[in-house]
Design a protein around this motif. Sequence first.
Motif, PDB file in Angstrom:
ATOM      1  N   LYS A 158       0.815  -1.220   0.000  1.00 27.57           N
ATOM      2  CA  LYS A 158       0.000   0.000   0.000  1.00 27.57           C
ATOM      3  C   LYS A 158       0.849   1.272   0.000  1.00 27.57           C
ATOM      4  O   LYS A 158       0.318   2.365  -0.082  1.00 27.57           O
ATOM      5  N   GLN A 159       2.170   1.126   0.102  1.00 22.52           N
ATOM      6  CA  GLN A 159       3.081   2.270   0.152  1.00 22.52           C
ATOM      7  C   GLN A 159       3.506   2.687  -1.257  1.00 22.52           C
ATOM      8  O   GLN A 159       3.558   1.862  -2.168  1.00 22.52           O
ATOM      9  N   PRO A 160       3.846   3.969  -1.446  1.00 24.72           N
ATOM     10  CA  PRO A 160       4.361   4.400  -2.750  1.00 24.72           C
ATOM     11  C   PRO A 160       5.767   3.843  -2.982  1.00 24.72           C
ATOM     12  O   PRO A 160       6.483   3.528  -2.029  1.00 24.72           O
ATOM     13  N   ILE A 161       6.161   3.710  -4.236  1.00 22.35           N
ATOM     14  CA  ILE A 161       7.511   3.294  -4.595  1.00 22.35           C
ATOM     15  C   ILE A 161       8.329   4.564  -4.821  1.00 22.35           C
ATOM     16  O   ILE A 161       7.963   5.403  -5.644  1.00 22.35           O
ATOM     17  N   ASN A 162       9.408   4.734  -4.067  1.00 23.05           N
ATOM     18  CA  ASN A 162      10.297   5.884  -4.192  1.00 23.05           C
ATOM     19  C   ASN A 162      11.594   5.424  -4.822  1.00 23.05           C
ATOM     20  O   ASN A 162      12.170   4.423  -4.395  1.00 23.05           O
ATOM     21  N   ILE A 163      12.078   6.179  -5.842  1.00 26.40           N
ATOM     22  CA  ILE A 163      13.278   5.781  -6.570  1.00 26.40           C
ATOM     23  C   ILE A 163      14.245   6.958  -6.625  1.00 26.40           C
ATOM     24  O   ILE A 163      13.844   8.086  -6.912  1.00 26.40           O
TER      25      ILE A 163
ATOM     26  N   GLN B 144       9.841   0.757  -0.944  1.00 21.45           N
ATOM     27  CA  GLN B 144       8.392   0.670  -0.811  1.00 21.45           C
ATOM     28  C   GLN B 144       8.110   0.063   0.560  1.00 21.45           C
ATOM     29  O   GLN B 144       8.251  -1.136   0.753  1.00 21.45           O
ATOM     30  N   GLY B 145       7.748   0.903   1.521  1.00 26.93           N
ATOM     31  CA  GLY B 145       7.561   0.420   2.885  1.00 26.93           C
ATOM     32  C   GLY B 145       8.870  -0.139   3.409  1.00 26.93           C
ATOM     33  O   GLY B 145       9.894   0.537   3.373  1.00 26.93           O
ATOM     34  N   SER B 146       8.871  -1.391   3.882  1.00 24.71           N
ATOM     35  CA  SER B 146      10.101  -2.007   4.405  1.00 24.71           C
ATOM     36  C   SER B 146      10.988  -2.567   3.300  1.00 24.71           C
ATOM     37  O   SER B 146      12.106  -2.977   3.552  1.00 24.71           O
ATOM     38  N   ARG B 147      10.499  -2.598   2.069  1.00 25.11           N
ATOM     39  CA  ARG B 147      11.245  -3.158   0.946  1.00 25.11           C
ATOM     40  C   ARG B 147      12.278  -2.155   0.433  1.00 25.11           C
ATOM     41  O   ARG B 147      11.975  -0.985   0.243  1.00 25.11           O
TER      42      ARG B 147
ATOM     43  N   VAL C  20       3.271   1.603 -11.514  1.00 29.53           N
ATOM     44  CA  VAL C  20       4.441   0.780 -11.818  1.00 29.53           C
ATOM     45  C   VAL C  20       3.985  -0.665 -12.000  1.00 29.53           C
ATOM     46  O   VAL C  20       3.331  -1.235 -11.127  1.00 29.53           O
ATOM     47  N   ILE C  21       4.341  -1.245 -13.160  1.00 26.69           N
ATOM     48  CA  ILE C  21       3.991  -2.647 -13.408  1.00 26.69           C
ATOM     49  C   ILE C  21       5.214  -3.562 -13.372  1.00 26.69           C
ATOM     50  O   ILE C  21       5.076  -4.770 -13.201  1.00 26.69           O
ATOM     51  N   LYS C  22       6.430  -2.955 -13.533  1.00 26.80           N
ATOM     52  CA  LYS C  22       7.634  -3.773 -13.492  1.00 26.80           C
ATOM     53  C   LYS C  22       8.851  -2.889 -13.231  1.00 26.80           C
ATOM     54  O   LYS C  22       8.963  -1.805 -13.787  1.00 26.80           O
ATOM     55  N   ILE C  23       9.750  -3.405 -12.376  1.00 35.53           N
ATOM     56  CA  ILE C  23      11.059  -2.789 -12.166  1.00 35.53           C
ATOM     57  C   ILE C  23      12.094  -3.866 -12.454  1.00 35.53           C
ATOM     58  O   ILE C  23      12.036  -4.953 -11.877  1.00 35.53           O
ATOM     59  N   ILE C  24      13.035  -3.553 -13.345  1.00 38.36           N
ATOM     60  CA  ILE C  24      14.138  -4.470 -13.616  1.00 38.36           C
ATOM     61  C   ILE C  24      15.399  -3.793 -13.099  1.00 38.36           C
ATOM     62  O   ILE C  24      15.788  -2.731 -13.588  1.00 38.36           O
ATOM     63  N   MET C  25      16.036  -4.403 -12.107  1.00 34.39           N
ATOM     64  CA  MET C  25      17.240  -3.855 -11.472  1.00 34.39           C
ATOM     65  C   MET C  25      18.398  -4.801 -11.753  1.00 34.39           C
ATOM     66  O   MET C  25      18.274  -6.009 -11.554  1.00 34.39           O
ATOM     67  N   THR C  26      19.522  -4.248 -12.231  1.00 34.71           N
ATOM     68  CA  THR C  26      20.720  -5.056 -12.428  1.00 34.71           C
ATOM     69  C   THR C  26      21.836  -4.478 -11.577  1.00 34.71           C
ATOM     70  O   THR C  26      21.827  -3.295 -11.228  1.00 34.71           O
TER      71      THR C  26
ATOM     72  N   ILE D 103      13.826  -8.735 -10.870  1.00 38.67           N
ATOM     73  CA  ILE D 103      12.631  -8.206 -11.525  1.00 38.67           C
ATOM     74  C   ILE D 103      11.514  -8.179 -10.491  1.00 38.67           C
ATOM     75  O   ILE D 103      11.171  -9.207  -9.915  1.00 38.67           O
ATOM     76  N   TYR D 104      10.956  -6.993 -10.274  1.00 40.16           N
ATOM     77  CA  TYR D 104       9.841  -6.827  -9.335  1.00 40.16           C
ATOM     78  C   TYR D 104       8.612  -6.445 -10.140  1.00 40.16           C
ATOM     79  O   TYR D 104       8.634  -5.488 -10.903  1.00 40.16           O
ATOM     80  N   GLU D 105       7.540  -7.224  -9.973  1.00 39.38           N
ATOM     81  CA  GLU D 105       6.278  -6.975 -10.661  1.00 39.38           C
ATOM     82  C   GLU D 105       5.180  -6.756  -9.621  1.00 39.38           C
ATOM     83  O   GLU D 105       4.526  -7.706  -9.197  1.00 39.38           O
ATOM     84  N   PRO D 106       4.978  -5.501  -9.193  1.00 47.24           N
ATOM     85  CA  PRO D 106       4.001  -5.220  -8.130  1.00 47.24           C
ATOM     86  C   PRO D 106       2.591  -5.760  -8.378  1.00 47.24           C
ATOM     87  O   PRO D 106       2.005  -6.340  -7.459  1.00 47.24           O
TER      88      PRO D 106
END
Length: 181
Positions: free
Chosen positions: A16-21, A45-48, A65-71, A96-99
């Motif tokens: 339920k938290q916003p994603i901050n980048i 995002q929250g504790s993540r 946000v539907i997908k974050i790809i982090m390398t 890969i994070y898919e909320p």
Amino acid sequence: NFNIIKLSFSLETDDKQPINISSYLFDADFKNHIAHYSGNVVATQGSRTLKGDIATIYGNKNNQVIKIIMTGKPAKYSYLPKPNDKLTHASGDKIIYEPPKNLFTMIGNAYIEQNDNIYKGHKLIYNTIDETIISPSKEFKRGKMILQPEVYKSKPKTTPKTQETPKTNTKTNTKTNTKTN
């Protein structure tokens, strides 16, 4: 072939938290809902917390946000499974994070450590809703798990004096003697 393990993942309030980048460099294509971040990228995002060298964020027409790809070398992820628990740590060459699907996928040197249990493989996929982790097989690559014994924090229940108190830590020794004539 794959293995499925049931675990606990992240606080319910995290979704339920916003994603901050944040990052050193950033460019975005708002028309196509794609953003690129590079240089010490941190997404929370929250504790993540998701960290890496480069991130690509995909959104939908509603700017969700539907997908974050982090390398990274490696990309890292941490979260708090339950209040007062230790942080769980995960890493991989790519995360890969898919909320919307509640999925995290670690690819290449995938690793998860939760409550001293360790999961390793080429690829680990886990779902934060049904609390499962999958390690799909890859030719010549095997997954590995190190599971610690369950530690019970509660004291054994006491019973009235008229009943026998259950014994704990009982050892059973079985010996088989075979005699041949």
